[in-house]
Design an enzyme around this catalytic site. Structure first.
Site, PDB file in Angstrom:
ATOM      1  N   CYS A 199       1.904  27.976  64.122  1.00  0.00           N
ATOM      2  CA  CYS A 199       0.861  27.130  63.862  1.00  0.00           C
ATOM      3  C   CYS A 199      -0.273  27.976  63.933  1.00  0.00           C
ATOM      4  O   CYS A 199      -0.496  28.653  64.945  1.00  0.00           O
ATOM      5  CB  CYS A 199       0.694  26.153  64.880  1.00  0.00           C
ATOM      6  SG  CYS A 199      -0.582  24.958  64.307  1.00  0.00           S
ATOM      7  N   HIS A 238      -0.135  16.880  62.811  1.00  0.00           N
ATOM      8  CA  HIS A 238      -1.768  17.558  63.005  1.00  0.00           C
ATOM      9  C   HIS A 238      -2.553  16.112  62.793  1.00  0.00           C
ATOM     10  O   HIS A 238      -3.585  15.996  63.529  1.00  0.00           O
ATOM     11  CB  HIS A 238      -2.142  18.519  62.054  1.00  0.00           C
ATOM     12  CG  HIS A 238      -1.688  19.940  62.605  1.00  0.00           C
ATOM     13  ND1 HIS A 238      -2.263  20.404  63.700  1.00  0.00           N
ATOM     14  CD2 HIS A 238      -1.015  20.972  61.939  1.00  0.00           C
ATOM     15  CE1 HIS A 238      -1.778  21.682  63.729  1.00  0.00           C
ATOM     16  NE2 HIS A 238      -1.164  21.913  62.604  1.00  0.00           N
ATOM     17  N   HIS A 297       5.492  19.053  60.296  1.00  0.00           N
ATOM     18  CA  HIS A 297       4.304  19.655  61.112  1.00  0.00           C
ATOM     19  C   HIS A 297       2.999  19.398  60.801  1.00  0.00           C
ATOM     20  O   HIS A 297       2.274  18.897  61.561  1.00  0.00           O
ATOM     21  CB  HIS A 297       4.593  21.138  60.878  1.00  0.00           C
ATOM     22  CG  HIS A 297       3.781  21.959  61.672  1.00  0.00           C
ATOM     23  ND1 HIS A 297       4.191  22.826  62.505  1.00  0.00           N
ATOM     24  CD2 HIS A 297       2.526  22.481  61.600  1.00  0.00           C
ATOM     25  CE1 HIS A 297       3.045  23.637  62.953  1.00  0.00           C
ATOM     26  NE2 HIS A 297       1.673  23.156  62.374  1.00  0.00           N
ATOM     27  N   GLU A 298       2.659  19.382  59.518  1.00  0.00           N
ATOM     28  CA  GLU A 298       1.066  19.131  59.181  1.00  0.00           C
ATOM     29  C   GLU A 298       0.888  17.610  59.391  1.00  0.00           C
ATOM     30  O   GLU A 298      -0.236  17.424  59.717  1.00  0.00           O
ATOM     31  CB  GLU A 298       1.190  19.558  57.566  1.00  0.00           C
ATOM     32  CG  GLU A 298       1.375  20.907  57.164  1.00  0.00           C
ATOM     33  CD  GLU A 298       0.609  21.950  58.163  1.00  0.00           C
ATOM     34  OE1 GLU A 298      -0.338  21.667  58.572  1.00  0.00           O
ATOM     35  OE2 GLU A 298       1.288  22.961  58.319  1.00  0.00           O
TER      36      GLU A 298
HETATM   37 CO    CO Z   1      -0.051  23.604  62.489  1.00  0.00          CO
END
Ligand code: CO
Length: 202
Positions: free
Chosen positions: A113, A159, A155-156
């Site tokens: 990341c 966030h 993953h995004e």
């Molecule tokens: Co990331």
């Protein structure tokens, strides 16, 4: 045209742990958001990376960008690319994404990341997902993805909920990217797990 390269916020910054707010459709088309998208794209390419969420550059907005260029995959052995289901992905923008599961089978691979600079770890992710949202023109968007694309999406979108891969990683697998490159980058995951004493329950 001059480029804007944002400073990448690092773990410990409050914004990375806060839920982001959705954008209105008229907001998406505003010059401010269009400029933000361009600047995020410049920042992602400068890093370089394959995905970026607005909170990582200081904006608590539900906006992510993804791009996995063929040149990033050069030097990675073809069998490892195949193991990860990694193929080049054109640049795309997703606003207000809603993620749903298509295949909940867990896949385990290394992931990094840009907000946890210098580290990487094995992270379990769902094999196949669907994402509803809007594109950069405020048009509805539907993506069904598997393999590496599914991983980047999870993953995004994490966030945007204040989550980082550190929350779900296999803790024993955390390592510096330098050590990943020195010891593990060409090894299949099962070999890494055996060597690091990771008992796979997946
Ligand atoms: Co990331």
């Amino acid at each position: 045209m001059s480029q804007t390269i944002f400073k990448l916020r690092q773990v410990g910054e409050p914004l990375l742990r806060q839920p982001a707010r959705p954008l209105r459709r008229d907001e998406i088309q505003s010059p401010e958001i269009q400029r933000l998208i361009q600047a995020m794209r410049d920042t992602l390419r400068d890093a370089p990376g394959v995905g970026l969420a607005a909170p990582q550059v200081g904006f608590g907005l539900q906006l992510v960008i993804i791009e996995d260029l063929a040149e990033y995959q050069q030097g990675i052995p073809p069998d490892l690319l195949a193991e990860r289901g990694r193929v080049p992905l054109p640049f795309h923008v997703i606003v207000n994404p809603k993620l749903s599961t298509v295949d909940p089978t867990q896949r385990l691979f290394f992931e990094g990341c840009l907000s946890v600079a210098g580290f990487t770890a094995l992270v379990p992710r769902m094999a196949k997902v669907r994402v509803d949202g809007f594109d950069e023109n405020a048009e509805p968007l539907l993506i069904e993805a598997e393999g590496w694309h599914a991983r980047i999406l999870q993953h995004e979108i994490d966030h945007l909920q204040g989550k980082l891969y550190l929350d779900t990683m296999v803790t024993r697998s955390l390592m510096t990217t330098a050590n990943y490159t020195s010891f593990w980058k060409d090894k299949p995951v099962c070999e890494v797990c055996a060597a690091l004493g990771i008992v796979r329950t997946l």
